[in-house]
Write a protein that holds these residues in place. Structure first.
Motif, PDB file in Angstrom:
ATOM      1  N   CYS A 151     -32.223 -24.447  75.065  1.00 22.29           N
ATOM      2  CA  CYS A 151     -31.725 -23.406  75.962  1.00 22.29           C
ATOM      3  C   CYS A 151     -32.862 -22.884  76.823  1.00 22.29           C
ATOM      4  N   CYS A 199     -38.092 -24.906  76.833  1.00 17.92           N
ATOM      5  CA  CYS A 199     -36.836 -24.375  76.308  1.00 17.92           C
ATOM      6  C   CYS A 199     -37.034 -23.739  74.936  1.00 17.92           C
ATOM      7  N   TYR A 218     -29.364 -26.570  69.788  1.00 17.71           N
ATOM      8  CA  TYR A 218     -29.507 -27.165  71.119  1.00 17.71           C
ATOM      9  C   TYR A 218     -30.608 -26.432  71.889  1.00 17.71           C
ATOM     10  N   TYR A 267     -24.194 -20.430  77.300  1.00 16.90           N
ATOM     11  CA  TYR A 267     -24.317 -21.114  78.591  1.00 16.90           C
ATOM     12  C   TYR A 267     -24.927 -22.517  78.470  1.00 16.90           C
ATOM     13  N   CYS A 268     -25.903 -22.686  77.596  1.00 20.04           N
ATOM     14  CA  CYS A 268     -26.613 -23.971  77.503  1.00 20.04           C
ATOM     15  C   CYS A 268     -26.043 -24.915  76.458  1.00 20.04           C
ATOM     16  N   ARG A 269     -24.960 -24.541  75.811  1.00 19.31           N
ATOM     17  CA  ARG A 269     -24.416 -25.356  74.725  1.00 19.31           C
ATOM     18  C   ARG A 269     -24.169 -26.805  75.126  1.00 19.31           C
ATOM     19  N   TYR A 272     -25.556 -13.309  74.264  1.00 18.56           N
ATOM     20  CA  TYR A 272     -25.664 -14.675  74.757  1.00 18.56           C
ATOM     21  C   TYR A 272     -24.294 -15.351  74.760  1.00 18.56           C
ATOM     22  N   ARG A 300     -31.661 -22.954  70.145  1.00 23.88           N
ATOM     23  CA  ARG A 300     -30.656 -22.026  69.632  1.00 23.88           C
ATOM     24  C   ARG A 300     -29.781 -22.713  68.579  1.00 23.88           C
ATOM     25  N   CYS A 317     -32.286 -20.228  79.042  1.00 22.08           N
ATOM     26  CA  CYS A 317     -31.859 -18.934  79.554  1.00 22.08           C
ATOM     27  C   CYS A 317     -32.954 -17.882  79.376  1.00 22.08           C
ATOM     28  N   ARG A 337     -26.235 -23.192  66.879  1.00 27.63           N
ATOM     29  CA  ARG A 337     -24.843 -23.142  67.330  1.00 27.63           C
ATOM     30  C   ARG A 337     -24.011 -22.405  66.273  1.00 27.63           C
TER      31      ARG A 337
END
Length: 295
Positions: free
Chosen positions: A108, A136, A106, A125-127, A122, A139, A110, A141
């Motif tokens: 992210c 962006c 996904y 937060y952006c999941r 980490y 990341r 951050c 998962r």
């Protein structure tokens, strides 16, 4: 997944040395090269060289050629054509696109500052923010944490705390974790001999092997050459380049650091003779258990 379509290779040992061209080889990187070469040849395997040139801001002009010339001067001849990771950027991006399409990765946005503010790990937060991707990182998962793995020198290792890790940076560059696993799978690498400074990356890489439905390689993490303060020899720490125009004594020193106990007379022999001797003497069980201070 693009990686699943690769044609299986013939069974047998396939190892590699994969330096980044951020400067010439130093003694620490020579140890990794010699250790990986000897382990491959002692097991009648193939030894490949891959230049991991996917981080242009850190690369030094001409370093790739210097590294290859140094390896040849030390008698470390590779068995297949040298691979350059920069030639595989489209393949890496296709893999990332597939991971994104299946929600295995996904976007992210951050910052390091935010991650530091929550303790440096980490927190996902952006999941579920479903960001569009502009400015962006990507990341992976990490839902199936690898709790342990076995190292051929160190034995059973317990993994560090799992966190979703970056596979493509915010600046658009492919991250090491994704590229190294994708290339090792594509090249059929089944034994990885490298420095113990990379030990903590192993659990994330094993998770990618699981994601790509490929058997992982066997890992052997070598002790490091360190200075008198315990700092590893590295380009970041300004370790001096090896003198590849007079390689015999430095190769002998590398064999000594790998606990092979080469006779004094061997340092005056050719690099070919030194390597032939070392292949016969190589024993994983005799490798040092601790990092070695360079004197």
């Amino acid at each position: 997944m693009i990686l699943s379509a690769q044609t299986p290779r013939q069974p047998g040992y396939r190892g590699r040395f994969a330096p980044s061209p951020s400067g010439p080889l130093h003694f620490g990187s020579l140890l990794a090269a010699v250790g990986s070469y000897l382990d491959a040849k002692a097991h009648r395997g193939q030894w490949l060289v891959r230049i991991e040139d996917i981080d242009p801001p850190r690369e030094v002009a001409g370093a790739s050629d210097q590294i290859l010339r140094a390896l040849e001067a030390f008698g470390l001849h590779w068995d297949e054509s040298v691979r350059y990771q920069s030639h595989r950027l489209d393949d890496f991006q296709q893999i990332i696109n597939e991971l994104l399409s299946t929600q295995a990765a996904y976007f992210c946005d951050c910052t390091r500052k935010r991650i530091k503010s929550v303790g440096g790990i980490y927190d996902g937060y952006c999941r579920n923010r479903h960001l569009p991707g502009e400015h962006c990182a990507v990341r992976y998962r990490y839902d199936n944490a690898i709790t342990h793995f076995d190292d051929l020198r160190l034995g059973r290792q317990t993994s560090i705390a799992a966190q979703d890790f970056v596979i493509k940076r915010r600046d658009g560059l492919i991250a090491y974790q994704l590229a190294v696993v994708a290339d090792d799978i594509d090249q059929g690498i089944n034994h990885i001999v490298r420095g113990v400074d990379l030990l903590e990356t192993t659990s994330s890489q094993l998770e990618l092997y699981r994601q790509f439905d490929h058997s992982p390689p066997q890992y052997l993490h070598l002790p490091l050459a360190v200075d008198q303060h315990g700092h590893k020899l590295s380009k970041q720490n300004h370790a001096p380049a090896i003198d590849w125009q007079q390689p015999q004594q430095q190769l002998w020193q590398a064999l000594n650091y790998l606990a092979l106990a080469p006779p004094m007379a061997l340092q005056h022999e050719s690099v070919t003779d030194q390597l032939d001797w070392a292949i016969e003497q190589w024993d994983r069980q005799q490798l040092p258990q601790d990092n070695q201070v360079l004197t």
